[in-house]
Design a protein around this motif. Structure first.
Motif, mmCIF file in Angstrom:
data_model
loop_
_atom_site.group_PDB
_atom_site.id
_atom_site.type_symbol
_atom_site.label_atom_id
_atom_site.label_comp_id
_atom_site.label_asym_id
_atom_site.label_seq_id
_atom_site.Cartn_x
_atom_site.Cartn_y
_atom_site.Cartn_z
ATOM 1 N N LEU A 346 0.834 -1.226 0.281
ATOM 2 C CA LEU A 346 0.062 0.072 -0.063
ATOM 3 C C LEU A 346 0.815 1.301 -0.026
ATOM 4 C CD1 LEU A 346 -2.969 -0.554 2.622
ATOM 5 C CD2 LEU A 346 -3.256 -0.463 0.336
ATOM 6 N N LEU A 347 1.794 1.236 1.002
ATOM 7 C CA LEU A 347 2.744 2.384 1.118
ATOM 8 C C LEU A 347 3.382 2.645 -0.151
ATOM 9 C CD1 LEU A 347 3.892 1.927 4.734
ATOM 10 C CD2 LEU A 347 2.329 3.677 3.960
ATOM 11 N N LEU A 348 4.088 1.620 -0.709
ATOM 12 C CA LEU A 348 4.698 1.629 -1.958
ATOM 13 C C LEU A 348 3.857 2.030 -3.257
ATOM 14 C CD1 LEU A 348 7.136 -1.511 -2.148
ATOM 15 C CD2 LEU A 348 7.546 0.889 -1.513
ATOM 16 N N GLY A 349 2.524 1.778 -3.112
ATOM 17 C CA GLY A 349 1.680 2.240 -3.952
ATOM 18 C C GLY A 349 1.263 3.854 -4.128
ATOM 19 N N PHE A 350 1.374 4.150 -2.657
ATOM 20 C CA PHE A 350 1.199 5.699 -2.468
ATOM 21 C C PHE A 350 2.402 6.515 -3.085
ATOM 22 C CE2 PHE A 350 -1.422 4.222 1.211
ATOM 23 C CZ PHE A 350 -2.664 4.020 0.600
ATOM 24 N N LEU A 351 3.548 5.893 -2.724
ATOM 25 C CA LEU A 351 4.626 6.671 -3.387
ATOM 26 C C LEU A 351 4.733 6.663 -4.956
ATOM 27 C CD1 LEU A 351 7.945 5.326 -1.502
ATOM 28 C CD2 LEU A 351 6.926 7.628 -1.558
ATOM 29 N N TYR A 352 4.213 5.456 -5.345
ATOM 30 C CA TYR A 352 4.372 5.462 -6.978
ATOM 31 C C TYR A 352 3.338 6.494 -7.511
ATOM 32 C CZ TYR A 352 4.267 3.315 -11.607
ATOM 33 O OH TYR A 352 4.514 3.174 -13.062
ATOM 34 N N GLU A 353 2.007 6.740 -6.760
ATOM 35 C CA GLU A 353 1.152 7.487 -7.276
ATOM 36 C C GLU A 353 1.587 8.706 -7.255
ATOM 37 O OE1 GLU A 353 -3.130 7.254 -5.926
ATOM 38 O OE2 GLU A 353 -2.490 5.560 -4.905
ATOM 39 N N ARG A 354 2.464 9.448 -6.402
ATOM 40 C CA ARG A 354 2.854 10.673 -6.254
ATOM 41 C C ARG A 354 4.421 10.666 -7.065
ATOM 42 N NH1 ARG A 354 0.473 9.415 -1.754
ATOM 43 N NH2 ARG A 354 -0.220 11.042 -0.594
ATOM 44 N N LEU A 366 12.832 11.760 2.002
ATOM 45 C CA LEU A 366 11.454 12.027 1.873
ATOM 46 C C LEU A 366 10.641 12.331 3.167
ATOM 47 C CD1 LEU A 366 9.971 12.022 -0.716
ATOM 48 C CD2 LEU A 366 9.362 9.459 -0.059
ATOM 49 N N ALA A 367 11.499 11.973 4.351
ATOM 50 C CA ALA A 367 10.857 11.785 5.644
ATOM 51 C C ALA A 367 10.346 13.535 5.998
ATOM 52 C CB ALA A 367 12.029 11.445 6.628
ATOM 53 N N LYS A 368 11.262 14.386 5.632
ATOM 54 C CA LYS A 368 10.876 15.826 5.977
ATOM 55 C C LYS A 368 9.621 16.121 5.275
ATOM 56 C CE LYS A 368 14.947 17.181 5.617
ATOM 57 N NZ LYS A 368 16.117 17.774 4.713
ATOM 58 N N ARG A 369 9.425 15.888 4.026
ATOM 59 C CA ARG A 369 8.217 16.327 3.161
ATOM 60 C C ARG A 369 6.932 15.184 3.623
ATOM 61 N NH1 ARG A 369 8.967 20.100 -0.757
ATOM 62 N NH2 ARG A 369 11.193 20.111 -1.295
ATOM 63 N N MET A 370 6.935 14.263 3.805
ATOM 64 C CA MET A 370 6.103 13.237 4.102
ATOM 65 C C MET A 370 6.099 12.622 5.530
ATOM 66 S SD MET A 370 5.632 11.650 0.320
ATOM 67 C CE MET A 370 3.906 11.075 0.486
ATOM 68 N N PRO A 371 6.108 13.263 6.713
ATOM 69 C CA PRO A 371 6.483 12.514 7.898
ATOM 70 C C PRO A 371 5.529 11.364 8.262
ATOM 71 C CG PRO A 371 5.399 14.948 8.116
ATOM 72 C CD PRO A 371 5.744 14.670 6.851
ATOM 73 N N ALA A 444 9.061 17.430 -7.391
ATOM 74 C CA ALA A 444 7.608 17.048 -7.374
ATOM 75 C C ALA A 444 6.855 17.717 -6.325
ATOM 76 C CB ALA A 444 7.541 15.614 -7.151
ATOM 77 N N ASN A 445 7.467 18.049 -5.124
ATOM 78 C CA ASN A 445 6.714 18.645 -3.974
ATOM 79 C C ASN A 445 5.487 18.299 -3.829
ATOM 80 O OD1 ASN A 445 6.521 20.521 -1.978
ATOM 81 N ND2 ASN A 445 5.829 22.400 -3.315
ATOM 82 N N THR A 446 5.060 16.832 -3.347
ATOM 83 C CA THR A 446 3.778 16.526 -3.271
ATOM 84 C C THR A 446 3.602 16.570 -1.645
ATOM 85 O OG1 THR A 446 4.841 14.237 -3.116
ATOM 86 C CG2 THR A 446 3.858 15.166 -5.261
#
Lengths: 498, 489
Positions: A346-354, A366-371, A444-446
């Motif tokens: 699921l988490l990988l899928g969310f990353l891929y969508e972004r 990535l941790a700073k942007r998507m805690p 990308a700044n998502t």
């Protein structure tokens, strides 16, 4: 009344939902909402089972047993024990999550997607609840169809090839499985699991030991491909990287492992013991091989695939050491695997969508942007590597401690796999979430996870923790099932019942 | 008991012939611009009447007529019903295809009816000469049907090829009958069986069976007599292929059952080996051949070779169970194959625009019903549970296993695993997006007659897959009309 029909309902509600999906208009998100409702309803129905499960009662529960076809004598015989009950619940639990995972990602051909998605649920639940070999086989084959079609439809690059590879890989040995089933029927005149079990236990099937060994082997190979057991894992990494998340979550592990437990342990214990040294060796090789290959993967989906090979091999190890706690651990590991890999995908899928890529080297910082995504990712990884207090620890501990006596050398080697799994997971986390921010992430700044995504993953994260600290909730029923499956006393019990 | 009027024993055949003749008489006097649909309706009516008459025959006490040449029993009725149903579907498929084109649809309808009459008669004939005559009636009709699209180059070529090779094979069949007469002094199937043990020249009998097997092997396109199949199926119009890939084969299998189990049970050790080889070869050649095909009709042609092989497997069981399995197989094969060709025919249209697997990409989106139906038939051809194809294979291989044919079963099931590959290629194509460069295909519109044909075939395949008992018990009753091959079985 509900107790008698609950399994039929659980099995066929998704299929009925699929028929309705086929008739719904393609407007807005009607189909998604409807499928979600069906999936939640199915999950609710599966939850009925653990709440009404009677501890200490021998034999199968929630049974239905009516004739379906008179000649050959095929019966519509459903029932669950402590093992299959939890697998049914797991299937029900993952279904709504699969819908949430596909919510925005599947934006075209939605009707086809959810139609086959629901059909797949029926087929999988059917596999777990069937107690007639023939009915079981029917559902077993049916699980291939929606899966293959969906992989082909929604593959990223080479979906059709992956789908056909998957189908042929599993269909070919299934043909031999059918030969085995029919040979058993030809000699014993029954497809019924309990009857077969008692006939085989009393050794009056009329088949020579030689023939029985080959039949058991045909069963084992068909199931091992589906698990997949090293060296039959060729299809898995392709399927993982091509399949839509909701399908990848359920493709590996439980169906094959459950079948090995039910049939190779239940029907052919002597033959299973004969091949056990080979299976243990393959399991340990699989654990180490999967972990080592995962260590060098550049693609996160492929890493997940090889990590799956590695952790599923733990189940094989637990099963083929034949100690009760080892097998308990194996069953618990199947559940954990379903939950944890589900969350990971699921988490990988969310990353891929972004970001549109699974390439590890494209990510960084990535941790700073998507805690919150980073947090959940770390939690999932810790469960996967078997950190104490998490679910993976319980099952791996049970497997390793249960199989240590008698197999000390192999188990010591397998323990190295646990360490390696920590290495590849944590290394991936470090490269993806920490370190300097990569240009792709900057550009990308998502946004961080949205409420829908949080709703999909948080229940799993909590469940992983609960399954870690309150494992007896699950293991009590599992243990009953395992004892009953492996103990010869139980065999004569069911013989008396018949 | 009242004697059964002789005419009752051939009532379905009579109805078919009368309808065919009527059509030929009506069509010339119809105004040239008038639609030919009424003729089609008449043909449909004739087939439905024949179907009804066949079922009605079930009420007759089993027996023979016309000096012991025609026999009606559960066996013949089973095959009559299968053949008439397939013919019905074939007529429905063609209903709109041949209307409004330059070909004369009446020719098509009349030939289909005459062919159907021949096929029906094949299954109730118990006199080898009558078998031969009815085989010729059905063959000649199908030769012409294969060539009916006169304005395209491929269709007449297919017809000619079919005719030349077909008559060659029929000659073998006839030789077989002559040798049978030489060996036993009779051509009546029951008398052959009775005379055979007393035969002065048993070698003739073996040779006779071998010759007959060649003739029938050609008709059911079993390897090594299958070479004509892909070319003819590719060239012939799809509605015709829907018919000729199913009904004549069903009839030929009935004849084969009558001859092997009815006339020659005494020398089963000879034909058993031949059929074993034909079965193994057909399955392997058919499936391996289909793997490389890009043309859908050729692929389905190879697949039909393989399916003939599966059905032949059940012959090796030497039991009533085996006979029933063959009968069940032919019924479910007829349903799913006719259905698949119905979709192929309609999706391609009269000009057969869709040729290769790639052309079928996205059919399931352009027309969910057509695509879904084809996907369903392909799943049945693979042998996925809850379809007729699954139980057909299941019964065949169970019968073979009961008889101890483990190797043939393993060859067969390994083959069905290989077969999954090419069926899936088409199946996944249905649900995939077409390539960007591909020309936009028009959406085939579903008309009433085709919908009805699909409804019939889908429901038949589904019923055979979920309630196989219904058909199997009828097939068992048919199988019970045979004496078992060896005393012990």
């Amino acid at each position: 009344v509900l107790n008698e029909n609950i399994l039929t309902l659980t099995t066929f509600v998704p299929a009925a939902g699929a028929v309705v999906v086929a008739l719904l208009p393609r407007q807005g998100r009607i189909i998604q909402w409807f499928t979600l409702a069906v999936a939640l309803l199915t999950f609710g129905l599966t939850l009925h089972l653990p709440f009404h499960y009677q501890y200490g009662r021998p034999g199968f529960q929630f049974e239905v047993n009516v004739p379906w076809i008179t000649s050959p004598a095929i019966r519509y015989h459903l029932g669950v024990d402590g093992i299959s009950m939890w697998l049914v619940v797991l299937t029900g639990f993952l279904a709504p999550l699969g819908v949430l995972a596909s919510w925005t990602k599947i934006d075209h051909r939605t009707k086809e997607f959810y139609f086959f998605f629901l059909l797949q649920q029926t087929a999988m639940i059917g596999v777990f609840v069937s107690l007639d070999m023939f009915l079981y086989y029917a559902f077993w084959e049916l699980t291939l169809v929606p899966m293959a079609i969906l992989i082909s439809m929604f593959g990223r690059y080479r979906g059709t090839e992956a789908a056909i590879k998957f189908f042929v890989y599993t269909f070919l040995p299934s043909a031999l499985l059918l030969v085995g089933i029919v040979l058993l029927y030809a000699k014993t005149g029954t497809f019924d699991f309990a009857q077969l079990q008692s006939i085989l236990a009393q050794n009056n099937s009329g088949l020579s030991p030689h023939a029985l060994f080959w039949i058991a082997l045909a069963f084992l190979v068909a199931f091992a491909v589906k698990v997949p057991v090293f060296p039959l894992h060729g299809w898995l990494s392709d399927v993982f990287s091509e399949a839509p998340t909701a399908m990848a979550m359920v493709v590996a592990g439980k169906l094959g492992l459950y079948s090995i437990l039910r049939f190779n342990l239940g029907l052919f214990p002597a033959q299973a013991r004969k091949v056990a040294p080979v299976m243990i060796a393959l399991a340990v090789i699989g654990i180490l091989y999967g972990a080592l290959v995962a260590l060098v993967q550049k693609d996160m989906k492929r890493l997940a695939a090889f990590s799956t090979v590695s952790s599923l091999s733990f189940c094989i190890l637990g099963i083929f050491c034949f100690s009760i706690s080892g097998v308990d651990g194996a069953v618990y590991q199947i559940l954990n695997e379903g939950v944890t890999v589900g969350a990971l995908l699921l988490l990988l899928g969310f990353l891929y969508e972004r970001y549109g890529t699974y390439e590890i080297s494209s990510y960084g910082g990535l941790a700073k942007r998507m805690p919150s995504l980073a947090t959940l990712f770390v939690v999932t990884s810790l469960a996967l590597v078997g950190l104490p207090l998490m679910n993976g620890f319980v099952s791996e501990f049970l497997i390793l401690s249960g199989s240590f006596p008698g197999h000390a050398a192999w188990v010591s080697a397998a323990t190295a796999g646990v360490i390696l799994s920590a290495a590849y997971m944590l290394w991936m986390i470090q490269r993806v979430f920490y370190g300097t921010e990569s240009t792709m992430v900057t550009k990308a700044n998502t946004a961080d996870m949205n409420p829908r995504e949080l709703i999909a993953v948080w229940p799993i994260a909590i469940l992983m923790l609960v399954m870690g600290v309150a494992s007896p909730l699950w293991i009590r029923a599992i243990n009953e099932g395992v004892v009953q499956l492996t103990a010869p006393a139980a065999v004569s019990m069911s013989a008396v019942k018949q | 008991m009242m004697p059964v009027p002789q005419i009752d024993r051939i009532l379905p055949e009579l109805l078919l012939v009368i309808t065919g003749v009527l059509i030929m008489l009506i069509e010339p006097v119809m105004p040239p611009r008038m639609t030919r649909k009424p003729i089609g309706l008449l043909a449909l009516l004739g087939v439905v009447a024949a179907l009804g008459a066949s079922i009605w025959q079930l009420g007759l006490p089993p027996g023979t007529a016309f000096y012991g040449t025609v026999q009606t029993d559960a066996f013949s009725v089973f095959f009559h019903v299968v053949i008439c149903s397939v013919v019905l579907v074939a007529l429905l498929i063609a209903f709109d295809v041949f209307d409004g084109t330059k070909e004369r649809p009446a020719e098509y309808y009349a030939l289909v009816l005459f062919g159907a009459m021949g096929m029906c008669l094949m299954t109730s004939a118990v006199e080898l000469l009558l078998v031969f005559v009815s085989l010729e009636i059905s063959s000649i009709a199908t030769y012409i049907l294969a060539a009916i699209r006169k304005r395209s180059g491929k269709s007449p070529e297919a017809g000619l090829k079919y005719f030349l090779l077909g008559s060659f094979a029929t000659a073998f069949f006839l030789y077989g009958i002559a040798l049978t007469f030489g060996a036993t002094g009779t051509t009546n199937i029951a008398e052959v069986a009775a005379m055979l043990p007393k035969s002065q020249t048993p070698a003739f009998a073996t040779l006779a069976v071998a010759m007959i097997l060649i003739g029938i092997g050609f008709k059911v396109s079993a390897a090594p007599f299958q070479v004509w199949t892909p070319d003819v199926y590719e060239g012939a119009p799809s509605p015709v292929v829907a018919l000729m890939s199913t009904a004549p084969k069903v009839a030929a299998f009935a004849v084969l059952l009558r001859i092997t189990y009815g006339a020659y049970p005494a020398i089963h050790e000879h034909w058993l080996l031949l059929i074993w080889i034909m079965a193994a070869l057909s399955m392997t050649v058919g499936n391996l051949g289909a793997l490389r095909q890009q043309n859908v009709k050729r692929m389905l042609a190879y697949s039909s070779i393989a399916h003939a092989g599966y059905a032949l497997v059940a012959f090796t069981a030497l039991s009533r169970e085996g006979i029933a399995a063959v009968m069940f197989y032919t019924a479910s094969y007829a349903a799913m194959n006719a259905g698949a060709f119905a979709v192929v025919s309609h999706a391609g249209g009269y000009d057969e625009k869709l040729l290769s697997v790639a052309d079928y990409k996205g059919l399931a989106y352009r027309s969910p019903l057509l695509g879904g139906a084809l996907a369903f038939f392909l799943l049945s051809l693979i042998g996925i549970p809850f379809t007729g194809g699954f139980f057909a294979k299941f019964y065949v291989f169970t019968a073979a296993l009961h008889a101890g044919e483990v190797w043939l079963t393993i060859i067969g099931l390994a083959n069905s695993g290989v077969a999954a590959y090419y069926y899936l290629r088409l199946l996944t194509a249905l649900y995939n997006k077409p390539a960007d460069s591909a020309p936009v295909q028009s959406v085939p519109r579903l008309n009433f007659s085709l919908s009805l044909a699909l409804l019939l075939t889908v429901s038949a395949t589904l019923i055979l897959g979920i309630f196989p008992n219904l058909t199997l018990s009828v097939a068992r009753a048919g199988a019970a009309t045979f004496n078992t091959v060896s005393g012990s079985k």
